[in-house]
Each structure stands twice: as C-alpha cells, then as structure tokens.
Design a protein around this motif. Structure first.
Motif, PDB file in Angstrom:
ATOM      1  N   GLU A 230       9.218 -47.278  -5.172  1.00  0.00           N
ATOM      2  CA  GLU A 230       8.331 -47.376  -6.332  1.00  0.00           C
ATOM      3  C   GLU A 230       6.915 -46.874  -6.040  1.00  0.00           C
ATOM      4  N   GLU A 231       6.613 -46.626  -4.755  1.00  0.00           N
ATOM      5  CA  GLU A 231       5.290 -46.096  -4.405  1.00  0.00           C
ATOM      6  C   GLU A 231       5.222 -44.577  -4.590  1.00  0.00           C
ATOM      7  N   LEU A 232       6.349 -43.945  -4.847  1.00  0.00           N
ATOM      8  CA  LEU A 232       6.427 -42.483  -4.775  1.00  0.00           C
ATOM      9  C   LEU A 232       6.890 -41.867  -6.088  1.00  0.00           C
ATOM     10  N   ASP A 233       6.454 -40.633  -6.325  1.00  0.00           N
ATOM     11  CA  ASP A 233       7.054 -39.804  -7.373  1.00  0.00           C
ATOM     12  C   ASP A 233       7.881 -38.752  -6.630  1.00  0.00           C
ATOM     13  N   LEU A 234       9.137 -39.081  -6.386  1.00  0.00           N
ATOM     14  CA  LEU A 234       9.939 -38.241  -5.480  1.00  0.00           C
ATOM     15  C   LEU A 234      10.231 -36.862  -6.041  1.00  0.00           C
ATOM     16  N   MET A 235      10.238 -36.749  -7.378  1.00  0.00           N
ATOM     17  CA  MET A 235      10.464 -35.421  -7.942  1.00  0.00           C
ATOM     18  C   MET A 235       9.306 -34.489  -7.574  1.00  0.00           C
ATOM     19  N   MET A 236       8.109 -35.051  -7.493  1.00  0.00           N
ATOM     20  CA  MET A 236       6.908 -34.254  -7.229  1.00  0.00           C
ATOM     21  C   MET A 236       6.473 -34.308  -5.765  1.00  0.00           C
TER      22      MET A 236
ATOM     23  N   GLY B 230      10.574 -32.550  -4.205  1.00  0.00           N
ATOM     24  CA  GLY B 230      11.825 -33.299  -4.260  1.00  0.00           C
ATOM     25  C   GLY B 230      12.706 -32.882  -5.422  1.00  0.00           C
ATOM     26  N   GLY B 231      12.080 -32.383  -6.475  1.00  0.00           N
ATOM     27  CA  GLY B 231      12.848 -31.913  -7.632  1.00  0.00           C
ATOM     28  C   GLY B 231      13.806 -30.777  -7.293  1.00  0.00           C
ATOM     29  N   ALA B 232      13.554 -30.100  -6.170  1.00  0.00           N
ATOM     30  CA  ALA B 232      14.465 -29.018  -5.743  1.00  0.00           C
ATOM     31  C   ALA B 232      15.842 -29.560  -5.388  1.00  0.00           C
ATOM     32  N   VAL B 233      15.902 -30.857  -5.083  1.00  0.00           N
ATOM     33  CA  VAL B 233      17.159 -31.490  -4.645  1.00  0.00           C
ATOM     34  C   VAL B 233      17.849 -32.132  -5.853  1.00  0.00           C
ATOM     35  N   GLN B 234      18.720 -31.384  -6.479  1.00  0.00           N
ATOM     36  CA  GLN B 234      19.513 -31.883  -7.610  1.00  0.00           C
ATOM     37  C   GLN B 234      18.628 -32.378  -8.772  1.00  0.00           C
TER      38      GLN B 234
ATOM     39  N   HIS C 110       5.370 -30.830   6.442  1.00  0.00           N
ATOM     40  CA  HIS C 110       4.219 -31.621   5.987  1.00  0.00           C
ATOM     41  C   HIS C 110       4.460 -32.089   4.556  1.00  0.00           C
ATOM     42  N   PHE C 111       4.584 -33.399   4.376  1.00  0.00           N
ATOM     43  CA  PHE C 111       4.900 -33.971   3.061  1.00  0.00           C
ATOM     44  C   PHE C 111       3.636 -34.568   2.428  1.00  0.00           C
ATOM     45  N   THR C 112       3.648 -34.675   1.095  1.00  0.00           N
ATOM     46  CA  THR C 112       2.495 -35.216   0.372  1.00  0.00           C
ATOM     47  C   THR C 112       2.192 -36.645   0.806  1.00  0.00           C
ATOM     48  N   SER C 113       3.181 -37.524   0.717  1.00  0.00           N
ATOM     49  CA  SER C 113       2.970 -38.960   0.955  1.00  0.00           C
ATOM     50  C   SER C 113       3.791 -39.495   2.113  1.00  0.00           C
TER      51      SER C 113
END
Ligand code: OOG
Ligand code: MG
Length: 259
Positions: free
Chosen positions: A174-180, A197-201, A248-251
C-alpha cells in the motif's frame, strides 16, 4: 542421448545445467514436448533438485513484458520454480564458473503473507496476499544455445532460471504505486533501458494473479512466505566478466551486480 519422454528430457536439461553445456531446442528433437509435458519436465527437474537437498522458495514468471516477449520471440508468459540454490547475496559477483551465458534483468518481487489459491485470482485478491515488495535482479541462463527456444522449450528449462538478487529495501504494497514504479537499467555507467511496473502485464499484480491461476490449473498453489519474481521489466543485458549492472528503482532502492 535421445530425448523421448519427460524423464530423458529432465535428465538432459539437468545435465546441461550441471555441465554448463548449451544445446539446440528440444522441440526440434522430441515432438512430444508440448506445453503440458514441458511443465511435467519442469516439475520432474524440481523433484530431483529437492531430492538432492534444495528447497522450494517460490516461483518466477517469465515473459510478462512486451520487451521480453519481443526479444525472445515467444509471446506468452510462463512460470518456473525458485529454489534456495538460486539466491545470490547482494555484492557477490555473478558465479561465471556455474553459468553458460548469464544475463541480468530487473524485476519487481513479491513476498507472500498468505497462500494464494486459484482459479479466479484477480490482481486485487493477489495484492491482498502480498506481505512485502522488493526490487530484484534476476540472472537468467538458458540451457539453449543463443537463448533460442519455443515456449515449450523454455518452460521445460524452468524459464531459464539461474540466480536472483533481492534488493535491500522492502515496502508494504500500500506504500507503492507499482504500475508507476520505475526502474533505470545501467550498464557500465550508461543508462541502457528503463520501464515502469506497468510494463509487466499492465501491473505486476496481474502477473502474480496469472501465476496463481496457472498453478491452480496444475493443482498447485502459491504458499505464504514464498518469493514471486514477476518477470523482467526490460530486456535482459549480458553480464560478461567485468560488466557492472545497476538497477535503480523509484522507491525500492538500487541493486548493483558485477559480472
Ligand atoms: C526466458 C526467461 C524469462 C523473464 O523475466 O521474462 C524471464 C528468457 O528470457 O530466457 O525470466
Ligand atoms: Mg526473469
């Protein structure tokens, strides 16, 4: 050795892994290798690894992004098994002496807090079973020469599994916007690729749901405590000796891998 059935196919793929030997696609030699028998090969190889002392710690998805599907020219996702022997600790170089032609790819990784049982799992019910989210880098290593394979070939080969590294930053879903959630992929100081993350399905939770539902069709389930690699967000890059890869990831922090 002639490959004529599930048993001989499992023996050959295990031998290739142990001997660091690549080969042509098995579908060109054994026409019986379809999707169902390929998963049976995967399960038989796993059974032998467990008998030899390895422990199942989760599953991986493969070919869940357009980048991966286009590069490998296989246009459907698949699942494979993760065992404790595949864990590579952060900072440890890619074990070149065990691998044929390793490549690295950034992934979003889930650790499950509850069992996840298909069929009918949706992205929302899948996310509810997630305890923690991590960045990951998977080191894939196909047993097929030049990574040339069809879908049944790569299923039988446990989705080119070899090693994976888990990032040091764990977050609650819930801490993350995984699509972004974005990842920049760096090779020897240059950014060579990027994806969210939106690239994954469409969303990594869709990949998790897909794994639960695929396993259910074989009478299996995802278990609490398991690690799920949701699939390469970008194309994979070769990790030849001396190559430095950074994801290198955003969060979710950064992971450095030395070839
Ligand atoms: C197949 C393995 C795919 C992924 O994340 O897409 C995979 C391959 O590319 O050799 O692990
Ligand atoms: Mg992968």
């Amino acid at each position: 050795m002639a490959i004529t059935d599930i048993d001989s196919c499992a023996t050959e793929l295990l031998a290739c892994e142990e001997e660091r030997r690549d080969r042509g696609p098995i579908t060109e030699e054994w026409s019986g290798l379809d999707q169902a028998s390929a998963y049976a090969v995967q399960d038989e190889v796993l059974r032998r690894k467990v008998a030899a002392g390895q422990r199942v710690i989760g599953v991986k998805l493969g070919l869940t992004s357009r980048a991966k599907q286009q590069r490998m020219n296989v246009h459907a996702p698949l699942t494979g098994w993760l065992t404790d022997a595949m864990v590579l600790q952060a900072g440890v170089p890619v074990p070149q002496d065990q691998l044929i032609h390793p490549r690295a790819e950034p992934e979003i990784v889930f650790v499950l807090g509850a069992d996840l049982v298909g069929p009918g799992v949706t992205a929302a019910t899948a996310m509810a079973a997630v305890d923690m989210v991590y960045a990951g880098v998977e080191i894939i290593d196909s047993r097929y020469r030049d990574f040339r394979f069809t879908l049944p070939d790569v299923i039988a080969d446990n989705a080119s599994s070899a090693k994976f590294i888990l990032g040091g930053v764990g977050r609650r879903p819930e801490e993350l916007d995984l699509m972004m959630e974005a990842c920049l992929l760096e090779v020897n100081g240059a950014i060579v690729d990027s994806a969210t993350g939106g690239a994954v399905q469409g969303h990594p939770a869709e990949a998790l749901a897909l794994a639960a539902n695929d396993l259910a069709s074989r009478g299996l389930r995802l278990e609490a405590g398991w690690i799920v690699l949701t699939g390469g967000m970008t194309d994979a890059v070769f990790t030849t000796p001396g190559t430095n890869v950074g994801a290198h990831f955003t969060s979710l922090g950064s992971i450095a891998v030395r070839g």
